[in-house]
Design a protein around this motif. Structure first.
Motif, PDB file in Angstrom:
ATOM      1  N   ILE A 346       0.848  -1.183   0.000  1.00 38.99           N
ATOM      2  CA  ILE A 346       0.000   0.000   0.000  1.00 38.99           C
ATOM      3  C   ILE A 346       0.888   1.239   0.000  1.00 38.99           C
ATOM      4  O   ILE A 346       1.845   1.349   0.756  1.00 38.99           O
ATOM      5  CB  ILE A 346      -0.986   0.020   1.190  1.00 38.99           C
ATOM      6  N   TYR A 347       0.566   2.168  -0.900  1.00 36.09           N
ATOM      7  CA  TYR A 347       1.328   3.395  -1.074  1.00 36.09           C
ATOM      8  C   TYR A 347       0.477   4.589  -0.635  1.00 36.09           C
ATOM      9  O   TYR A 347      -0.704   4.684  -0.990  1.00 36.09           O
ATOM     10  CB  TYR A 347       1.719   3.600  -2.535  1.00 36.09           C
ATOM     11  N   ASN A 348       1.104   5.488   0.070  1.00 32.88           N
ATOM     12  CA  ASN A 348       0.417   6.649   0.597  1.00 32.88           C
ATOM     13  C   ASN A 348       0.874   7.907  -0.134  1.00 32.88           C
ATOM     14  O   ASN A 348       2.060   8.085  -0.384  1.00 32.88           O
ATOM     15  CB  ASN A 348       0.737   6.788   2.091  1.00 32.88           C
ATOM     16  N   LEU A 349      -0.065   8.814  -0.453  1.00 34.61           N
ATOM     17  CA  LEU A 349       0.297  10.063  -1.114  1.00 34.61           C
ATOM     18  C   LEU A 349       0.194  11.282  -0.202  1.00 34.61           C
ATOM     19  O   LEU A 349       0.717  12.338  -0.542  1.00 34.61           O
ATOM     20  CB  LEU A 349      -0.570  10.276  -2.355  1.00 34.61           C
ATOM     21  N   ASN A 350      -0.483  11.147   0.916  1.00 33.01           N
ATOM     22  CA  ASN A 350      -0.588  12.286   1.832  1.00 33.01           C
ATOM     23  C   ASN A 350       0.333  12.032   3.025  1.00 33.01           C
ATOM     24  O   ASN A 350       0.113  11.101   3.802  1.00 33.01           O
ATOM     25  CB  ASN A 350      -2.030  12.450   2.309  1.00 33.01           C
ATOM     26  N   PRO A 351       1.375  12.859   3.220  1.00 37.85           N
ATOM     27  CA  PRO A 351       2.355  12.573   4.272  1.00 37.85           C
ATOM     28  C   PRO A 351       1.770  12.551   5.681  1.00 37.85           C
ATOM     29  O   PRO A 351       2.351  11.935   6.565  1.00 37.85           O
ATOM     30  CB  PRO A 351       3.391  13.705   4.123  1.00 37.85           C
ATOM     31  N   ARG A 352       0.609  13.164   5.871  1.00 32.90           N
ATOM     32  CA  ARG A 352      -0.005  13.120   7.198  1.00 32.90           C
ATOM     33  C   ARG A 352      -0.410  11.695   7.571  1.00 32.90           C
ATOM     34  O   ARG A 352      -0.600  11.383   8.752  1.00 32.90           O
ATOM     35  CB  ARG A 352      -1.255  14.009   7.233  1.00 32.90           C
TER      36      ARG A 352
END
Length: 465
Positions: A346-352
């Motif tokens: 799973i890849y995240n685009l929002n650093p929060r």
């Protein structure tokens, strides 16, 4: 003061330097997610000039040029290739502190041996130098991949793709292993204007008249089998967030028929359909022992005026701010509960949300496989120094960085592979600084082995290469 982009670029002390030069730099590259055109690899295509190999299709560069006030004529318009390059060169000095500045000069050095800074003053000379080099056979697509020691790469194709180019590569003597990832987003996004047209195309290619949810599943299964028989072992999805809403087979069947009759769907119907198709696909990935990838969090196609002019993937996307945790948990839990959860990235685009994703993978790493569920590397807007460090720190703090499968380019450019070097230098500097500070032991052989695992070995084992 250190010279710009020297051999110890980003390596702040002797431990970082040893880890990179003695351990990381020698490892081949596994690029398990990119958007390189397989046709260009299969035909070992030569590029006529630097613009064609470096600027065409690169929306990272395009966004920077637009921000500087460069007219679209010189970006995607009808200006000559040289004029487009000159406008990019004009832009480069203004990209300082953007990763584009580092990437640009790394790529000029690693592929073409050019150490000059790219500016308006040096642009014509560099353009001519590179164009002359591009005439050589080692600068065709396959040669460019060989230059970067690419051991394995995985492109991304729609279920309707024939895979003829992958078949051609598979029977050639090209030493880099090239595979494909199954990307069925078009079959999931029932709210897309083009959905019905896509279903017609999928029906034709799969040999199934899609009139119901059962026939849609049959068609997708046929295409999964086709991809599997052509060496595919990876699936990929680009979603705003995970779909894990309630559905029934009968209800989804009604929703699909309603859409095919060109009737308007409500939000609940759209979410139910997407959840059902995604769940079906994931169970098939488990059956075929594939790896599934989910790129979550992009807010796409924001500028409809420019989207209408240029189409998608031309630089009008940004970071979204959806809540991710609950649906992601429900989706993974449903698969896990049925013992149908395959290897998952799973890849995240929002650093929060870095810590959200880093903690989520621990819920489903059940001891059956090393690093079965992965928190993927920083991607898109986060595949830069700060974004990589934040992802690496979140994973280190909450999970096991030692099990991480490392970097990928997610790129459409054959000159993007120095991004692996960029990542490896950042990784080695993190460890090297902590050795110097006494936060990690000076056990270079052990730490070096861990670095090599993250750079190459973990991915090789994870994807059974």
């Amino acid at each position: 003061m250190s010279h710009f982009l020297n051999s110890n670029f980003l390596l702040e002390n002797k431990y970082s330097q040893e880890l990179y030069h003695d351990y990381a730099s020698k490892m081949p590259i596994i690029d398990y997610h990119n958007h390189l055109p397989p046709e260009l690899i299969a035909n070992n295509t030569a590029f006529k000039n630097l613009t064609q190999v470096w600027i065409d299709g690169d929306h990272y560069k395009w966004r920077a040029m637009r921000t500087l006030g460069i007219n679209e004529k010189y970006i995607t318009g009808n200006a000559s290739d040289k004029d487009k390059f000159l406008k990019w060169a004009e832009t480069v000095p203004f990209t300082m502190r953007n990763p584009l500045y580092h990437w640009t000069h790394l790529e000029l050095q690693r592929y073409f041996g050019i150490t000059e800074l790219l500016t308006s003053a040096t642009a014509s000379s560099i353009y001519d130098q590179v164009n002359e080099q591009l005439k050589g056979s080692s600068f065709k697509t396959q040669g460019l991949l060989n230059t970067m020691n690419v051991d394995f790469l995985c492109t991304t194709e729609d279920p309707t793709d024939t895979l003829i180019h992958h078949q051609k590569i598979a029977t050639s003597d090209f030493k880099t292993k090239v595979s494909t990832a199954f990307r069925p987003d078009n079959a999931i996004h029932i709210d897309a204007i083009s959905f019905n047209n896509y279903i017609e195309k999928l029906s034709e290619v799969a040999g199934v008249n899609i009139t119901s949810f059962d026939t849609l599943k049959e068609a997708l299964n046929n295409r999964i089998l086709h991809f599997h028989n052509n060496g595919c072992r990876i699936a990929d999805h680009g979603l705003s967030y995970m779909y894990a809403f309630e559905f029934t087979e009968a209800g989804v069947n009604t929703i699909l028929k309603k859409k095919l009759d060109n009737k308007v769907l409500n939000t609940d119907e759209i979410n139910s359909f997407k959840s059902a198709v995604l769940m079906f696909l994931s169970t098939k990935y488990h059956e075929f022992k594939w790896v599934q990838q989910f790129h979550l969090g992009a807010l796409r196609d924001n500028n409809t005026r420019m989207l209408d002019q240029l189409g998608p993937n031309t630089g009008w996307d940004s970071i979204g701010d959806w809540l991710q945790a609950e649906n992601l948990s429900k989706f993974l839990n449903k698969l896990d509960g049925a013992n149908q959860l395959c290897k998952t990235i799973i890849y995240n685009l929002n650093p929060r949300d870095n810590e959200v994703f880093a903690s989520m993978i621990g819920n489903f790493n059940d001891g059956s496989l090393r690093g079965k569920v992965q928190f993927g590397s920083g991607w898109w807007f986060l595949d830069q120094k700060d974004g990589m460090i934040k992802q690496l720190n979140a994973l280190s703090n909450i999970g096991l960085i030692s099990c991480f499968i490392g970097m990928l380019t997610d790129s459409r450019s054959f000159l993007s592979f120095p991004r692996h070097e960029y990542f490896r230098r950042i990784l080695c500097n993190l460890f090297g600084n902590e050795i110097q500070n006494g936060e990690l032991p000076n056990e270079m052989e052990w730490v070096g082995k861990m670095i090599q695992d993250i750079c190459y070995n973990n991915a090789k084992n994870y994807f059974n290469i």
